[in-house]
Design a protein around this motif. Sequence first.
Motif, PDB file in Angstrom:
ATOM      1  N   ARG A  55       0.855  -1.179   0.000  1.00 28.06           N
ATOM      2  CA  ARG A  55       0.000   0.000   0.000  1.00 28.06           C
ATOM      3  C   ARG A  55       0.895   1.233   0.000  1.00 28.06           C
ATOM      4  NH1 ARG A  55      -4.934  -0.050   3.691  1.00 28.06           N
ATOM      5  NH2 ARG A  55      -5.777   1.049   1.898  1.00 28.06           N
ATOM      6  N   LEU A  56       0.373   2.301  -0.578  1.00 26.67           N
ATOM      7  CA  LEU A  56       1.136   3.533  -0.743  1.00 26.67           C
ATOM      8  C   LEU A  56       0.347   4.686  -0.125  1.00 26.67           C
ATOM      9  CD1 LEU A  56       3.785   4.330  -2.291  1.00 26.67           C
ATOM     10  CD2 LEU A  56       2.327   4.923  -4.215  1.00 26.67           C
ATOM     11  N   SER A  57       1.034   5.591   0.552  1.00 29.85           N
ATOM     12  CA  SER A  57       0.356   6.765   1.116  1.00 29.85           C
ATOM     13  C   SER A  57      -0.089   7.672  -0.036  1.00 29.85           C
ATOM     14  CB  SER A  57       1.282   7.522   2.067  1.00 29.85           C
ATOM     15  OG  SER A  57       2.380   8.078   1.367  1.00 29.85           O
ATOM     16  N   PRO A  58      -1.071   8.536   0.182  1.00 31.34           N
ATOM     17  CA  PRO A  58      -1.561   9.413  -0.893  1.00 31.34           C
ATOM     18  C   PRO A  58      -0.477  10.277  -1.535  1.00 31.34           C
ATOM     19  CG  PRO A  58      -3.096   9.454   0.941  1.00 31.34           C
ATOM     20  CD  PRO A  58      -1.887   8.673   1.398  1.00 31.34           C
ATOM     21  N   ASN A  59       0.535  10.692  -0.746  1.00 30.42           N
ATOM     22  CA  ASN A  59       1.600  11.514  -1.327  1.00 30.42           C
ATOM     23  C   ASN A  59       2.738  10.668  -1.894  1.00 30.42           C
ATOM     24  OD1 ASN A  59       2.986  10.652   0.949  1.00 30.42           O
ATOM     25  ND2 ASN A  59       3.076  12.679   1.902  1.00 30.42           N
ATOM     26  N   LEU A  90       2.517   5.211 -11.050  1.00 30.93           N
ATOM     27  CA  LEU A  90       1.829   5.893  -9.961  1.00 30.93           C
ATOM     28  C   LEU A  90       2.778   6.880  -9.265  1.00 30.93           C
ATOM     29  CD1 LEU A  90      -0.832   6.065  -8.366  1.00 30.93           C
ATOM     30  CD2 LEU A  90       0.002   4.184  -6.960  1.00 30.93           C
ATOM     31  N   LEU A  91       4.016   6.457  -9.033  1.00 25.43           N
ATOM     32  CA  LEU A  91       4.996   7.345  -8.399  1.00 25.43           C
ATOM     33  C   LEU A  91       5.343   8.527  -9.300  1.00 25.43           C
ATOM     34  CD1 LEU A  91       7.322   4.720  -6.687  1.00 25.43           C
ATOM     35  CD2 LEU A  91       5.779   6.337  -5.558  1.00 25.43           C
ATOM     36  N   ARG A  92       5.474   8.281 -10.603  1.00 25.69           N
ATOM     37  CA  ARG A  92       5.742   9.378 -11.543  1.00 25.69           C
ATOM     38  C   ARG A  92       4.594  10.388 -11.523  1.00 25.69           C
ATOM     39  NH1 ARG A  92       8.393   5.416 -14.526  1.00 25.69           N
ATOM     40  NH2 ARG A  92       6.516   4.761 -15.623  1.00 25.69           N
ATOM     41  N   GLY A 115       8.139   1.868   4.886  1.00 25.28           N
ATOM     42  CA  GLY A 115       9.301   2.541   4.311  1.00 25.28           C
ATOM     43  C   GLY A 115       9.011   3.976   3.944  1.00 25.28           C
ATOM     44  N   ARG A 116       9.961   4.854   4.240  1.00 24.52           N
ATOM     45  CA  ARG A 116       9.891   6.272   3.859  1.00 24.52           C
ATOM     46  C   ARG A 116      10.771   6.461   2.646  1.00 24.52           C
ATOM     47  NH1 ARG A 116       8.773  11.135   3.282  1.00 24.52           N
ATOM     48  NH2 ARG A 116       9.489  12.907   4.480  1.00 24.52           N
TER      49      ARG A 116
END
Length: 145
Positions: A55-59, A90-92, A115-116
């Motif tokens: 899962r990924l945070s919104p930012n 998604l990251l781009r 992870g940050r």
Amino acid sequence: MMDRFFDLDFSQLEDIPAHLSRYTTPQTTVSEKGMVSLNSVMLKTVGSQRMFRARLSPNGYWLVLYRQGEPNLRFSAKSGHASHPELAQLLREKGFSLPAAYTMEWCQEEEAWVGRCQEMAPPPALSLLEPPSKPQRKPRRRRSA
């Protein structure tokens, strides 16, 4: 001998944080093409588990790998790589420059690896680099007859 250190109160000294090295820190990296990789420390730490619910945070700055739940990220058993171009896209879209590295830490409350993101600096533009120097040719010596 202590006279040289008259203005130093040794009882007030503070420990400095340990140096984090990629050789000692669990890390997950996402490449430009969407290759998600666990470094060797992370591979050792997770043991034989290779399937996670990611899962990924919104930012996009936080990546969480849950041990439980429906897996959506499967790493190869030996190399610790997974192809996931959708994650890279998604990251781009969130404005990240790839590759992006996430320094991972175990969170007992969530039973997950958290992870940050530590964005990696892009390489310098080729126009800013000095062109390689041409090897100097030695003048040919003429043979005398």
